[in-house]
Design an enzyme around this catalytic site. Structure first.
Site, PDB file in Angstrom:
ATOM      1  CE  LYS A 118      41.545  36.179  42.330  1.00 25.64           C
ATOM      2  NZ  LYS A 118      40.642  35.308  41.574  1.00 25.64           N
ATOM      3  CE  LYS A 160      42.080  40.597  44.613  1.00 27.74           C
ATOM      4  NZ  LYS A 160      43.240  40.450  43.713  1.00 27.74           N
ATOM      5  N   GLY A 166      36.863  37.317  37.308  1.00 29.84           N
ATOM      6  CA  GLY A 166      35.840  38.143  36.688  1.00 29.84           C
ATOM      7  C   GLY A 166      35.193  39.152  37.617  1.00 29.84           C
ATOM      8  N   GLY A 167      35.903  39.508  38.701  1.00 25.15           N
ATOM      9  CA  GLY A 167      35.373  40.497  39.622  1.00 25.15           C
ATOM     10  C   GLY A 167      34.423  39.940  40.668  1.00 25.15           C
ATOM     11  CG  HIS A 210      44.178  45.385  35.959  1.00 26.28           C
ATOM     12  ND1 HIS A 210      43.252  44.800  36.783  1.00 26.28           N
ATOM     13  CD2 HIS A 210      44.776  44.370  35.312  1.00 26.28           C
ATOM     14  CE1 HIS A 210      43.272  43.491  36.628  1.00 26.28           C
ATOM     15  NE2 HIS A 210      44.196  43.202  35.729  1.00 26.28           N
ATOM     16  CD  GLU A 277      44.354  39.882  34.802  1.00 27.20           C
ATOM     17  OE1 GLU A 277      43.910  40.802  35.515  1.00 27.20           O
ATOM     18  OE2 GLU A 277      43.654  39.245  34.004  1.00 27.20           O
ATOM     19  NE  ARG A 294      39.994  33.147  31.578  1.00 30.44           N
ATOM     20  CZ  ARG A 294      40.005  34.466  31.472  1.00 30.44           C
ATOM     21  NH1 ARG A 294      40.346  35.020  30.321  1.00 30.44           N
ATOM     22  NH2 ARG A 294      39.708  35.246  32.492  1.00 30.44           N
TER      23      ARG A 294
END
Length: 461
Positions: A118, A160, A166-167, A210, A277, A294
């Protein structure tokens, strides 16, 4: 160009079945891999041939790169499709496929590595002129540096795990005195889930939408986008309901966000399917969140509104073909909404559930699509992710799509197992969802723990 005659799917469940469906329609034989828990799974039976990987835990079967490569070589497969989850965004796996002479149906190992971190992804996107959430992604990982960065950014902040997804490894910190606890928790979860304790900070945007943009790029310099998906309805940063197009995105904003995603794709020399995203604030400003290298879980809603088979596109691009269509030939028609069916109890803190499906019926029909890898008598075990199926409603407009999804959920039979089906019906029957105004705070606001503890709202059933 390299012709693909046999494809190994390095995954299980509904996504393995989904990929096989397209492969078989293209005249491509398939190879399934399976663990001991999946010895009688539908995805194994659906494949042309199947290879056992090992014990039930994913760490001893679906995540063992050497065993998957060996299975592909021994069955004379030409290519490997990773699906999503497991090894789908693992650069080492993509590289191992290449070294074994196998076509990896996905981007290059370099692209996976680049966008999988990230911190590095944000730096790359900022350099490409993509709007990013204000934050900190520096090499100094000390608590003192995060404290000073948080004060500069301003609370609330999002902590983060840099390698996360995936949270997992994410914490919203509302006050300075809670920061150290949030850092410790995110580091621990990042190390445990992804093998990395590296963190980044971002300004927490309160109750945004989102929004994600689906892109495709080939190896001939062509890039297109397929519009947006709205994934705002989430639980603990994990998506629950997705739709296309977004009720919050105008044609002008769609064109702008799509152009941003296409430019970013070109900037990193990407090929294959990818998803950018974004967070969309209440003033319609959008900020880069991450890129998924992906196929997405929610890809069916894009397929429903574009009429395109995204798995077929992936296979053709990996074979060396140019994109099947140019941007001017891609249009969005109608509306589609997907609900993820989980083996969990929403009315008991979303506790994961296991058991045997004593009766299973997947709803199908006009305006209804169900993607699954289930059958009556199949056992849901504790070894894998709790998502067991996806029900999609689609139609000429959003209300038709919502009504069809409602009908699909009502007609789905999942006896013998506790699932979130009634909760999903409650969500799509809520006035905020019907109005198309739900944000990422939807579940937390309208379905708090105290309300859920009262049990399902049978009026929405």
């Amino acid at each position: 160009m390299r012709k693909i005659s046999k494809l190994l799917i390095a995954n299980r469940g509904e996504i393995a079945c989904r990929i096989m469906k397209t492969a078989h329609s293209m005249g491509i034989d398939t190879v399934a891999v399976y663990s001991e828990a999946d010895a009688d799974a539908p995805h194994r039976k659906m494949a042309t041939e199947a290879v056992a990987l090992g014990p039930s835990p994913a760490s001893e079967s679906y995540l063992v790169i050497e065993r998957i490569i060996t299975a592909a070589v021994q069955t004379n497969a030409d290519a490997v499709h990773p699906g999503y989850g497991f090894l789908s965004e693992n650069a080492a796996f993509a590289k191992a496929c290449e070294e074994a002479g196998l076509i990896f149906i996905g981007p290059s190992p370099r692209a996976i590595s680049l966008m999988g971190n990230k911190a590095e992804a944000k730096r790359q996107m900022a350099a490409a002129g993509v709007p990013c959430v204000p934050g900190y992604e520096g090499e100094d990982q000390s608590d003192d540096r995060f404290v000073s960065a948080s004060n500069e950014i301003g609370f609330p902040v999002m902590v983060k795990a840099s390698a996360g997804g995936g949270g997992r490894g994410m914490r919203v910190v509302s006050k300075p005195e809670k920061l150290l606890k949030g850092l410790t928790a995110a580091r621990s979860e990042g190390e445990r889930s992804f093998g990395s304790a590296e963190l980044i900070l971002e300004k927490a945007i309160i109750e945004p939408r989102h929004i994600e943009i689906q892109v495709f790029a080939d190896n001939h310099g062509n890039v297109v986008h397929m519009g947006e998906r709205d994934c705002s309805i989430q639980r603990r940063h994990q998506k629950v309901i997705e739709e296309a197009p977004s009720p919050a995105v105008s044609p002008e904003l769609r064109e702008k966000m799509g152009a941003t995603a296409v430019a970013a794709t070109k900037a990193i020399n990407y090929s294959g399917a990818g998803t950018f995203e974004f967070l969309l604030d209440q003033d319609k400003n959008y900020y880069f969140l991450e890129m998924n290298t992906r196929l997405q879980v929610e890809h069916p809603v894009t397929e429903c509104v574009t009429g395109l088979d995204l798995v077929e596109w992936q296979i053709r691009i990996a074979s060396g073909e140019p994109l099947p269509l140019s941007q001017k030939d891609i249009s969005v028609r109608g509306h589609a909404i997907e609900a993820r069916l989980y083996s969990e109890d929403p009315y008991k803190s979303f506790l994961p559930k296991v058991g045997i499906l004593s009766e299973w019926f997947a709803a199908e029909g006009e305006g209804i699509r169900t993607d699954h890898g289930l059958e009556t008598g199949f056992e849901i075990t504790p070894f894998y992710d709790g998502m067991i199926a996806k029900i999609v409603g689609y139609g000429a407009n959003r209300e038709t799509a919502r009504a069809n999804l409602q009908e699909g959920l009502r007609r789905t039979i999942d006896k013998g197992l506790t699932t979130n089906r009634l909760f999903l019906l409650s969500c799509i029957a809520h006035k905020e969802f019907i109005a198309g105004s739900a944000t990422t705070g939807f579940i937390e606001t309208y379905f708090p723990k105290k309300k859920l503890a009262e049990g399902p709202d049978l009026n929405s059933k």
